[in-house]
Design an enzyme around this catalytic site. Structure first.
Site, PDB file in Angstrom:
ATOM      1  N   SER A 121      37.997 -14.299  65.537  1.00 32.31           N
ATOM      2  CA  SER A 121      37.894 -14.557  64.095  1.00 32.31           C
ATOM      3  C   SER A 121      36.495 -14.901  63.616  1.00 32.31           C
ATOM      4  CB  SER A 121      38.868 -15.670  63.688  1.00 32.31           C
ATOM      5  OG  SER A 121      40.192 -15.182  63.674  1.00 32.31           O
ATOM      6  N   SER A 130      41.584 -19.139  58.362  1.00 33.15           N
ATOM      7  CA  SER A 130      41.328 -17.968  59.204  1.00 33.15           C
ATOM      8  C   SER A 130      42.402 -16.921  58.998  1.00 33.15           C
ATOM      9  CB  SER A 130      41.243 -18.357  60.689  1.00 33.15           C
ATOM     10  OG  SER A 130      40.574 -17.356  61.429  1.00 33.15           O
ATOM     11  N   LYS A 152      35.225 -12.871  60.772  1.00 34.10           N
ATOM     12  CA  LYS A 152      35.430 -13.168  59.351  1.00 34.10           C
ATOM     13  C   LYS A 152      34.174 -13.723  58.687  1.00 34.10           C
ATOM     14  CE  LYS A 152      40.383 -13.770  60.006  1.00 34.10           C
ATOM     15  NZ  LYS A 152      40.880 -14.251  61.283  1.00 34.10           N
TER      16      LYS A 152
END
Length: 370
Positions: free
Chosen positions: A38, A98, A41
């Site tokens: 993640s 997230s 992101k």
């Protein structure tokens, strides 16, 4: 005085960087290509906020959540399908929760599909100089062709801090409640270290536990990127060790400020007789702490500097030295545009330059025979 060796960490790869200078204080396998999970992101948000700053997207634009976004696996903001959500709320859901669903919804809104958005991410990565990064999606869900490195993630974090300060505060928010579900930010250091104010965590089975973090103490900001730690607790501990090491054993000083006049060398054949010069960006250095260090500045100019000169033209170089050792060299640029002077002034300077060159050639010839 030598500084101690860097700490031993559980991670596969890491970087400790000074945010002002961009200098790396310590690292291990910084260019190693690894799944970023993640941490991906960070680029998803960077691209979205760049679109906002460019006027192509607005924080209050409404996004309809597609069935595809709603069904995305992994961590979630818990959006409802076909619900209408603002861009700003999706950004919060991506950063704090997230949310994979929020990431896909935003990507589809900006680019029409995940694939096209991933292409935009890769173009942006190239622009930022990320040499070991390739994105296949906006979420970080596993894909053999989806990878990054600790160095690239630290560089991306620095770009977020420098380019997108209006949105950086999102990264220190601890909780988000959506659809009645309250979720905490997974960055444990937001609770343990008051100097930490971002950025993002990530985890998949392939990636291990990852975290990109920034902290500011006494006006100095450091960035860490830790990839492949062995647990959530260890990635926080790894990061804390790096921050402690960086603040304890290194220091950063700015030796020249961007667009600040450093000198006024002679300008030939111009309306003005001198030219203000400086550096384009702040010239900062991160070095091991040393109370006895003496850094000297040396400026060298192209000879002669002749008008017309355009603002930003390179006219020389600035070198920082410690003793005889050159620490860094940067171009010196014109800080103003200077037009050519009237014809009689240009002619007079041409004569003076000719005489000056004759004298120099004569001196050089005499020196070579003695």
């Amino acid at each position: 005085m030598p500084i101690p060796s860097p700490p031993q960490l559980s991670a596969k790869s890491w970087v400790l960087m000074d945010a002002a200078s961009g200098d790396v204080i310590t690292s291990h396998e910084p260019q190693k290509r690894l799944p970023p999970a993640s941490l991906t992101k960070l680029m998803t948000v960077y691209l979205a906020t760049t679109e906002i700053q460019g006027g192509r997207l607005k924080p209050d634009d409404r996004v309809v959540v597609s069935e595809h976004a709603w069904r995305t696996q992994g961590s979630r903001m818990f959006l409802d399908p076909r619900s209408n959500v603002s861009v700003h709320d999706l950004l919060r859901g991506i950063v704090i929760d997230s949310g994979n669903d929020a990431s896909v919804a935003l990507a589809e809104h900006i680019a029409g599909s995940e694939d096209v958005f991933a292409g935009m991410m890769n173009v942006t990565a190239k622009r930022l100089g990320l040499q070991n990064t390739h994105f296949m999606n906006p979420t970080g869900l596993p894909d053999p062709e989806h990878y990054s490195s600790a160095m690239d993630m630290a560089t991306l974090a620095r770009a977020i801090i420098n380019d997108e300060s209006d949105y950086y505060a999102l990264y220190k928010e601890k909780y988000l409640t959506w659809n009645g579900i309250r979720q905490p930010n997974r960055n444990l250091l937001l609770w343990r270290d008051k100097s930490v104010d971002g950025l993002k965590t990530g985890h998949t089975e392939a990636a291990g536990f990852c975290m990109v973090t920034s902290a500011i103490r006494n006006g100095r900001r450091l960035i860490t990127a830790v990839l492949g730690s062995s647990s959530m607790e260890n990635r926080a501990a790894d990061t804390q060790k790096l921050l402690t090491y960086g603040y304890r054993f290194s220091e950063t000083r700015t030796y020249a400020k961007a667009a600040h006049e450093l000198a006024r060398p002679q300008l030939w054949k111009g309306e003005e007789h001198t030219l203000p010069v400086g550096v384009l960006d702040n010239l900062s250095l991160t070095l091991p702490k040393n109370g006895f260090r003496h850094v000297q500045t040396r400026m060298q100019f192209e000879e002669p500097i002749v008008a017309p000169v355009t603002k930003g033209d390179i006219v020389g170089k600035l070198t920082l030295l410690e003793g005889d050792h050159a620490l860094v060299t940067r171009p010196l640029v014109a800080l103003e545009t200077e037009a050519a002077g009237p014809w009689w002034w240009r002619a007079w300077d041409t004569v003076k330059l000719f005489i000056q060159n004759l004298c120099k050639d004569a001196f050089d010839a005499q020196s070579s025979t003695t």
